[in-house]
Design a protein around this motif. Structure first.
Motif, PDB file in Angstrom:
ATOM      1  N   ARG A   1       0.847  -1.197   0.000  1.00 56.53           N
ATOM      2  CA  ARG A   1       0.000   0.000   0.000  1.00 56.53           C
ATOM      3  C   ARG A   1       0.883   1.248   0.000  1.00 56.53           C
ATOM      4  O   ARG A   1       1.761   1.385   0.851  1.00 56.53           O
ATOM      5  CB  ARG A   1      -0.896   0.022   1.243  1.00 56.53           C
TER       6      ARG A   1
ATOM      7  N   ARG B   1       0.411   5.514  -0.178  1.00 54.61           N
ATOM      8  CA  ARG B   1      -0.533   6.638  -0.173  1.00 54.61           C
ATOM      9  C   ARG B   1      -0.346   7.527  -1.399  1.00 54.61           C
ATOM     10  O   ARG B   1       0.785   7.792  -1.813  1.00 54.61           O
ATOM     11  CB  ARG B   1      -0.332   7.482   1.084  1.00 54.61           C
TER      12      ARG B   1
ATOM     13  N   HIS C   1      -6.332   1.028  -7.979  1.00 47.00           N
ATOM     14  CA  HIS C   1      -7.720   1.476  -7.842  1.00 47.00           C
ATOM     15  C   HIS C   1      -7.789   2.689  -6.914  1.00 47.00           C
ATOM     16  O   HIS C   1      -7.267   2.671  -5.805  1.00 47.00           O
ATOM     17  CB  HIS C   1      -8.602   0.360  -7.287  1.00 47.00           C
ATOM     18  N   ILE C   2      -8.440   3.754  -7.375  1.00 49.14           N
ATOM     19  CA  ILE C   2      -8.576   4.977  -6.601  1.00 49.14           C
ATOM     20  C   ILE C   2      -9.841   5.702  -7.040  1.00 49.14           C
ATOM     21  O   ILE C   2     -10.291   5.550  -8.181  1.00 49.14           O
ATOM     22  CB  ILE C   2      -7.334   5.892  -6.792  1.00 49.14           C
TER      23      ILE C   2
ATOM     24  N   SER D   1     -10.136   8.677  -2.341  1.00 49.84           N
ATOM     25  CA  SER D   1     -10.368   7.472  -1.531  1.00 49.84           C
ATOM     26  C   SER D   1      -9.486   6.361  -2.089  1.00 49.84           C
ATOM     27  O   SER D   1      -9.517   6.084  -3.288  1.00 49.84           O
ATOM     28  CB  SER D   1     -11.843   7.061  -1.582  1.00 49.84           C
ATOM     29  N   HIS D   2      -8.701   5.737  -1.204  1.00 51.38           N
ATOM     30  CA  HIS D   2      -7.730   4.735  -1.652  1.00 51.38           C
ATOM     31  C   HIS D   2      -7.521   3.710  -0.540  1.00 51.38           C
ATOM     32  O   HIS D   2      -7.717   4.000   0.652  1.00 51.38           O
ATOM     33  CB  HIS D   2      -6.403   5.423  -2.018  1.00 51.38           C
ATOM     34  N   LEU D   3      -7.100   2.496  -0.909  1.00 52.38           N
ATOM     35  CA  LEU D   3      -6.905   1.433   0.079  1.00 52.38           C
ATOM     36  C   LEU D   3      -5.843   1.779   1.109  1.00 52.38           C
ATOM     37  O   LEU D   3      -5.842   1.237   2.217  1.00 52.38           O
ATOM     38  CB  LEU D   3      -6.517   0.131  -0.643  1.00 52.38           C
ATOM     39  N   SER D   4      -4.914   2.674   0.760  1.00 49.24           N
ATOM     40  CA  SER D   4      -3.847   3.046   1.689  1.00 49.24           C
ATOM     41  C   SER D   4      -4.305   4.078   2.720  1.00 49.24           C
ATOM     42  O   SER D   4      -3.557   4.397   3.640  1.00 49.24           O
ATOM     43  CB  SER D   4      -2.651   3.606   0.914  1.00 49.24           C
TER      44      SER D   4
ATOM     45  N   ASP E   1      -6.934   5.530   5.655  1.00 48.63           N
ATOM     46  CA  ASP E   1      -7.981   5.171   6.609  1.00 48.63           C
ATOM     47  C   ASP E   1      -9.230   5.999   6.378  1.00 48.63           C
ATOM     48  O   ASP E   1     -10.362   5.526   6.540  1.00 48.63           O
ATOM     49  CB  ASP E   1      -7.467   5.384   8.033  1.00 48.63           C
TER      50      ASP E   1
END
Length: 222
Positions: free
Chosen positions: A129, A131, A158-159, A211-214, A216
């Motif tokens: 991950r 950011r 993916h973002i 918004s991204h998986l890295s 919170d």
């Protein structure tokens, strides 16, 4: 992996290249290929770890000038050689023992270690991950301004990136949004929208939201 692995990899590749070169010479002699031109020797090789206590399997298939020549499959329980339609290979007991020792002690262990290394690498890549770096760019244009949200150096690809104008902006008002490789293993994406002169006079607060998986929480740059 350490220098021992790379040294072993170089040795294996040299041995495979020498074997393929010798095999092509044998094929040319067997079929009297004396004509000028290019002759091609190909080899497809790989291994499979069966699991549940079953032994690993390694195999290869040779092809000469696009025609199957022979194939071999080896595991700790059996060793088989399947000849192609064009010719038969006669193996002496000594030659069979040589290949069994080669596959048992060098090829099979090396291939299995490489396979586990690649699986571990892919697992680490999936869990990786990074950011995104998000910035907000405005550019004066005829009749207003072009507002750009830019996100770079993020992973995975993916973002969700969008500009806000005190409200979510409808997709029909946006251009761009295609995620592209960044040239360093990471990704980048930009979305653009046009803001007219009348809207600029209202002095709204514009925000880039990512918004991204890295992350919170959502990352916002105003």
């Amino acid at each position: 992996m350490g220098w021992r692995y790379h040294y072993e990899a170089a040795s294996v590749l040299r041995d495979i290249f020498s074997s393929m070169k010798n095999r092509l010479m044998l094929v040319k002699h067997r079929f009297n290929l004396t004509a000028e031109g290019v002759h091609i020797q190909q080899r497809l090789t790989g291994c499979e770890v069966l699991g549940d206590g079953q032994p690993a399997v390694i195999m290869f298939t040779d092809s000469s000038d696009g025609q199957d020549a022979d194939s071999r499959m080896y595991n700790m329980m059996h060793f088989t050689n399947a000849s192609g339609d064009r010719w038969e290979i006669q193996w002496s007991t000594m030659k069979r023992m040589h290949f069994q020792m080669l596959y048992s002690n060098i090829y099979l262990p090396f291939c299995v270690r490489t396979l586990y290394h690649l699986v571990d690498y892919e697992k680490r890549q999936v869990a990786h991950r990074v950011r995104p770096r998000v910035c907000f760019i405005t550019k004066p244009v005829m009749g207003g301004a072009q507002v750009t949200c830019l996100a770079t150096d993020f992973y995975p690809r993916h973002i969700n990136l969008t500009p806000l104008n005190n409200r979510p902006v409808h997709d029909s008002e946006l251009t761009g949004g295609l995620v592209l490789p960044n040239g360093n293993g990471f990704y980048q994406v930009r979305t653009k929208m046009m803001v007219g002169d009348e809207e600029l006079k209202k002095k709204h607060n514009y925000t880039c939201t990512a918004s991204h998986l890295s992350l919170d929480n959502r990352l916002e740059v105003s």
